[in-house]
Write a protein that holds these residues in place. Structure first.
Motif, mmCIF file in Angstrom:
data_model
loop_
_atom_site.group_PDB
_atom_site.id
_atom_site.type_symbol
_atom_site.label_atom_id
_atom_site.label_comp_id
_atom_site.label_asym_id
_atom_site.label_seq_id
_atom_site.Cartn_x
_atom_site.Cartn_y
_atom_site.Cartn_z
ATOM 1 N N GLY A 68 0.832 -1.194 0.000
ATOM 2 C CA GLY A 68 0.000 0.000 0.000
ATOM 3 C C GLY A 68 0.865 1.241 0.000
ATOM 4 N N ASP A 69 0.337 2.319 -0.540
ATOM 5 C CA ASP A 69 1.044 3.593 -0.594
ATOM 6 C C ASP A 69 0.698 4.372 0.670
ATOM 7 O OD1 ASP A 69 2.505 5.745 -1.369
ATOM 8 O OD2 ASP A 69 0.982 6.535 -2.749
ATOM 9 N N TYR A 70 1.383 4.063 1.774
ATOM 10 C CA TYR A 70 1.049 4.697 3.037
ATOM 11 C C TYR A 70 2.305 5.265 3.697
ATOM 12 C CZ TYR A 70 2.592 0.082 4.575
ATOM 13 O OH TYR A 70 3.309 -1.057 4.748
ATOM 14 N N TYR A 117 11.779 12.717 2.096
ATOM 15 C CA TYR A 117 12.214 11.316 2.120
ATOM 16 C C TYR A 117 11.047 10.401 1.715
ATOM 17 C CZ TYR A 117 15.377 13.865 5.184
ATOM 18 O OH TYR A 117 16.231 14.805 5.704
ATOM 19 N N PRO A 118 10.617 10.460 0.474
ATOM 20 C CA PRO A 118 9.434 9.695 0.049
ATOM 21 C C PRO A 118 9.580 8.176 0.183
ATOM 22 C CG PRO A 118 10.597 10.627 -1.844
ATOM 23 C CD PRO A 118 11.200 11.244 -0.633
ATOM 24 N N ASP A 119 10.811 7.674 0.289
ATOM 25 C CA ASP A 119 11.004 6.234 0.451
ATOM 26 C C ASP A 119 11.007 5.805 1.916
ATOM 27 O OD1 ASP A 119 11.173 5.850 -2.282
ATOM 28 O OD2 ASP A 119 13.339 6.164 -2.322
ATOM 29 N N GLN A 120 10.975 6.765 2.819
ATOM 30 C CA GLN A 120 10.966 6.465 4.252
ATOM 31 C C GLN A 120 9.523 6.443 4.732
ATOM 32 O OE1 GLN A 120 13.776 8.735 6.558
ATOM 33 N NE2 GLN A 120 12.627 8.464 8.459
ATOM 34 N N ARG A 121 8.974 5.237 4.934
ATOM 35 C CA ARG A 121 7.548 5.085 5.213
ATOM 36 C C ARG A 121 7.172 5.366 6.663
ATOM 37 N NH1 ARG A 121 4.583 5.242 0.591
ATOM 38 N NH2 ARG A 121 5.862 4.377 -1.082
ATOM 39 N N VAL A 122 8.114 5.229 7.578
ATOM 40 C CA VAL A 122 7.850 5.491 8.990
ATOM 41 C C VAL A 122 8.814 6.568 9.457
ATOM 42 C CG1 VAL A 122 7.711 4.524 11.309
ATOM 43 C CG2 VAL A 122 7.115 3.113 9.337
ATOM 44 N N CYS A 123 8.274 7.635 10.035
ATOM 45 C CA CYS A 123 9.097 8.770 10.421
ATOM 46 C C CYS A 123 8.606 9.320 11.752
ATOM 47 C CB CYS A 123 9.042 9.844 9.332
ATOM 48 S SG CYS A 123 10.093 11.270 9.642
ATOM 49 N N THR A 124 9.512 9.525 12.690
ATOM 50 C CA THR A 124 9.145 10.145 13.962
ATOM 51 C C THR A 124 9.353 11.656 13.871
ATOM 52 O OG1 THR A 124 11.350 10.019 14.952
ATOM 53 C CG2 THR A 124 9.941 8.068 15.145
ATOM 54 N N TYR A 125 8.670 12.376 14.752
ATOM 55 C CA TYR A 125 8.830 13.827 14.746
ATOM 56 C C TYR A 125 10.253 14.205 15.125
ATOM 57 C CZ TYR A 125 8.053 18.756 15.710
ATOM 58 O OH TYR A 125 8.115 20.124 15.707
ATOM 59 N N TYR A 154 13.465 24.558 -0.258
ATOM 60 C CA TYR A 154 12.843 24.312 -1.560
ATOM 61 C C TYR A 154 11.828 23.175 -1.494
ATOM 62 C CZ TYR A 154 12.411 22.756 -6.411
ATOM 63 O OH TYR A 154 11.932 22.355 -7.626
ATOM 64 N N TYR A 155 12.207 22.056 -0.905
ATOM 65 C CA TYR A 155 11.323 20.886 -0.907
ATOM 66 C C TYR A 155 10.166 21.023 0.078
ATOM 67 C CZ TYR A 155 14.420 18.368 -4.017
ATOM 68 O OH TYR A 155 15.149 17.969 -5.129
#
Length: 511
Positions: free
Chosen positions: A365-367, A398-406, A505-506
Motif C-alpha cells: 500500500g502507498d502509506y 524522504y518519500p522512500d521512508q515510510r515510517v518517520c518520527t517527529y 525548496y522541498y
C-alpha cells in the motif's frame, strides 16, 4: 432442525408389528421414522421425504416386481427410513435383487402380515412421533429458560459455554471469524486439535459473527435441540456484548475528538474520563498517524496492534477516519514492569511500527506513518500534530521512508517554518536558481542529487543507492553542479547553506 422421530428399531417393538419381519437392510435399523406414507404408484421421484416410512401392498407393481429394486434405490437416495410391504396378496415373493439392493444401501425392508390394518400402524407411529416431539419441546423450553436466565443475570458467555458443554458431555468452543477462541469449555481447550467435531454458525443481524465448535460428530435429537437453543442464546449474548462495545466505542470516539480539537478539556476532566474509557492517564502516550491513498487495512492493523498491546500488557486504541488511521500508543514506565529483572529494555513503538512495514505485515500500500513525541494524555493534540508534520516532511524530503518520527524531522520542520519569507526565497534563487532552471529545462535531477548527496554525508555509494543509479552517474551530476555554480562541496559552510536552501525548496516550494 429436523423433526424428531423414532428409530426403525423402536418401531419394530410395538405390539402391532410383533408378527412383522425384517427381510433385509438390518444395518439401517437406526434410521429415524418421522413421517408415514402409502405408495399408490411406483413413480416416487420428487415427493420422497427424509425420514418417511413407506408402506405398500405392491399392487401397482404386481406385474413388474423387478421395479421394487428401483424403488428401494430411490427411497435410499431420498433419505427414507424404511419400506414396509404386504407381499402375500399381490406378490408371490420379493425379488432377490430387491433384497440385495436393500442390504447394499442399508434401507430396511419389512414384511407386514396382510391382516394388520394400515390405520393401526399409522396411528401408533404418529403417536410415538408426536410424543417424542412434545418431550423434545418441553426439554427445549427448559434448556432455553436456563440459558436465557444466565444471559439476563449477566452470568457471562463463559458460563453459557460451560452449561452447553455439561449438556452435551463434550468440550465446546466459541470461535470468532478470525479463528480466535472467544470462550472454551473447559477453559484452555485447544479446539483446533479436535479430530471429530462439528461447527455451527452463530448469526447476528443476518451475518455470521462466530461459530460454535462441538467435539462430537454424532448428535441425537435432544442434543440437536440443545445446540439450536445454545446458538440462539449465544447470538443474544454476542449481540449484547456488541451493543456494549459499540457504546464504548462511540464514547471513546467522542473523547478522542475532544482531545484532538482545541480547546482541550481541563486536565482533571481528561484524567477522569480517560480512566473510564481505557486511557490510563498514568502512562506516557504517543500518537501515530497512518495515511494512505485508500482506506487502511482495518482488520490487519487492529489485529497487529492488539497482539503487540497484549505483549506489552497495555491497552492501546485505534480510530479509523477515511484514509487515515490514528493510533494511541501507551508506554509503561520502567517501574511499572513487574516481571523480569528489568535489564531488557522494551523497544519503542517506532521500532515496532517500522518492523511491521519491513516485514510487510500491513500488506502492499502507498502509506506513510508519522509518530509524535511522548506526551501526557491531556497533551495528545500536540503529539497528533507532530505525527502529521512528520508525514508531511517525510513525503516531501524522504518519500522512500515510510515510517518517520517527529524527532527525526523536528529541525527540518522548524527550519521550514522559519524560512517561509521572501528573503530566504531570494537566497535560494541566488545560490541554486541556475540548477532549478536547468532541471526544468532539461528534465534532470541535479537538485535532488545534490540534496541526497548532502543527506548521505557526501557518500557517492549511498547517494547512488538511494537514487537507484550508478555511482558514476552521481559523480557526473556533481561535476555538472560544480561547473554551473562553482560550489566547493568539501567546504562545510557551503554544504550547510546548500542543504538549508534545499530543505526550504522541498518543504515550501511544493507546499
Amino acid at each position: 432442525m429436523k423433526i424428531p422421530g423414532v428409530t426403525v428399531q423402536e418401531l419394530m417393538a410395538i405390539p402391532e408389528l410383533k408378527e412383522a419381519k425384517v427381510l433385509s437392510g438390518e444395518q439401517g435399523m437406526n434410521r429415524f421414522v418421522r413421517f408415514i406414507d402409502i405408495m399408490e404408484v411406483p413413480d416416487l421421484k420428487g415427493w420422497i421425504r427424509e425420514g418417511v416410512l413407506l408402506m405398500t401392498t405392491a399392487y401397482s407393481i404386481r406385474h413388474e416386481p423387478e421395479v421394487l429394486c428401483q424403488i428401494i434405490q430411490l427411497l435410499h437416495q431420498g433419505g427414507a427410513a424404511a419400506l414396509a410391504i404386504k407381499p402375500t396378496r399381490f406378490l408371490t415373493e420379493i425379488p432377490r435383487s430387491a433384497l440385495e439392493a436393500s442390504n447394499a444401501c442399508g434401507l430396511p425392508v419389512i414384511e407386514i402380515p396382510a391382516e394388520i390394518p394400515y390405520t393401526d400402524i399409522t396411528q401408533r407411529v404418529m403417536d410415538m412421533v408426536l410424543n417424542r416431539q412434545a418431550e423434545l419441546l418441553r426439554r427445549s423450553e427448559g434448556i432455553y429458560r436456563t440459558l436465557t436466565t444466565m444471559v439476563l443475570e449477566n452470568s457471562g458467555i463463559q458460563a453459557v459455554s460451560d452449561n452447553i458443554a455439561e449438556l452435551l458431555k463434550a468440550p465446546v468452543a466459541l470461535i470468532d471469524n478470525g479463528g480466535q477462541a472467544i470462550v472454551t469449555s473447559p477453559q484452555g481447550w485447544d479446539w483446533k486439535k479436535a479430530q471429530d467435531s462439528r461447527h455451527f454458525p452463530i448469526n447476528v443481524d443476518k451475518r455470521t459473527v462466530a461459530k460454535l465448535v462441538i467435539a462430537r460428530n454424532e448428535l441425537d435429537d435432544m442434543e440437536q435441540v440443545g445446540i439450536e437453543q445454545a446458538r440462539l442464546v449465544m447470538a443474544l449474548e454476542l449481540m449484547r456484548e456488541k451493543a456494549v462495545e459499540d457504546t464504548e466505542s462511540r464514547l471513546r470516539g467522542n473523547f478522542i475528538d475532544e482531545l484532538m480539537t482545541p480547546p482541550v478539556p481541563l486536565r482533571h476532566e481528561v484524567e477522569r474520563r480517560g480512566r473510564q474509557l481505557g486511557f490510563n492517564p498514568a502512562y506516557d502516550w504517543e500518537v501515530a498517524v497512518l495515511e494512505s491513498a485508500a482506506a487502511p487495512p482495518e482488520e490487519t492493523l487492529s489485529g497487529l496492534l492488539n497482539l503487540e498491546s497484549a505483549r506489552r500488557r497495555v491497552v492501546s486504541h485505534i480510530e479509523f477516519r477515511s484514509n487515515r488511521a490514528v493510533l494511541f500508543l501507551p508506554t509503561l514506565h520502567s517501574n511499572d514492569h513487574q516481571d523480569g529483572d528489568g535489564t531488557e529494555e522494551e523497544r519503542s513503538w517506532a521500532e515496532t511500527l517500522k518492523s511491521w512495514t519491513s516485514e510487510k505485515a500491513l500488506g502492499k500500500g502507498d502509506y506513510y506513518i508519522g509518530i509524535g513525541s511522548t506526551r501526557k494524555l491531556w497533551e495528545l493534540l500536540q503529539s497528533y500534530n507532530e505525527a502529521r508534520r512528520a508525514i508531511t516532511v517525510s513525503q516531501r524530503l524522504y518519500p522512500d521512508q515510510r515510517v518517520c518520527t517527529y524527532g527525526d524531522i523536528e529541525m527540518h520542520y522548524m527550519l521550514g517554518e522559519a524560512m517561509d519569507t521572501e528573503e530566504f526565497s531570494n537566497v535560494f534563487e541566488r545560490k541554486l536558481g541556475k540548477l532549478q532552471q536547468y532541471d526544468r529545462s532539461h528534465g534532470s535531477d541535479l537538485l535532488k542529487t545534490l540534496f541526497y548527496y548532502l543527506e548521505n554525508r557526501g557518500s557517492l555509494i549511498d547517494t547512488a543507492n538511494y537514487l537507484f543509479i550508478h555511482r558514476n552517474s552521481v559523480k557526473y551530476r556533481l561535476e555538472r553542479i560544480r561547473d554551473m555554480t562553482d560550489f566547493d562541496l568539501n567546504d562545510p559552510r557551503e554544504q550547510f547553506i546548500c542543504h538549508t536552501c534545499l530543505i526550504h525548496y522541498y518543504l515550501r516550494e511544493h507546499k
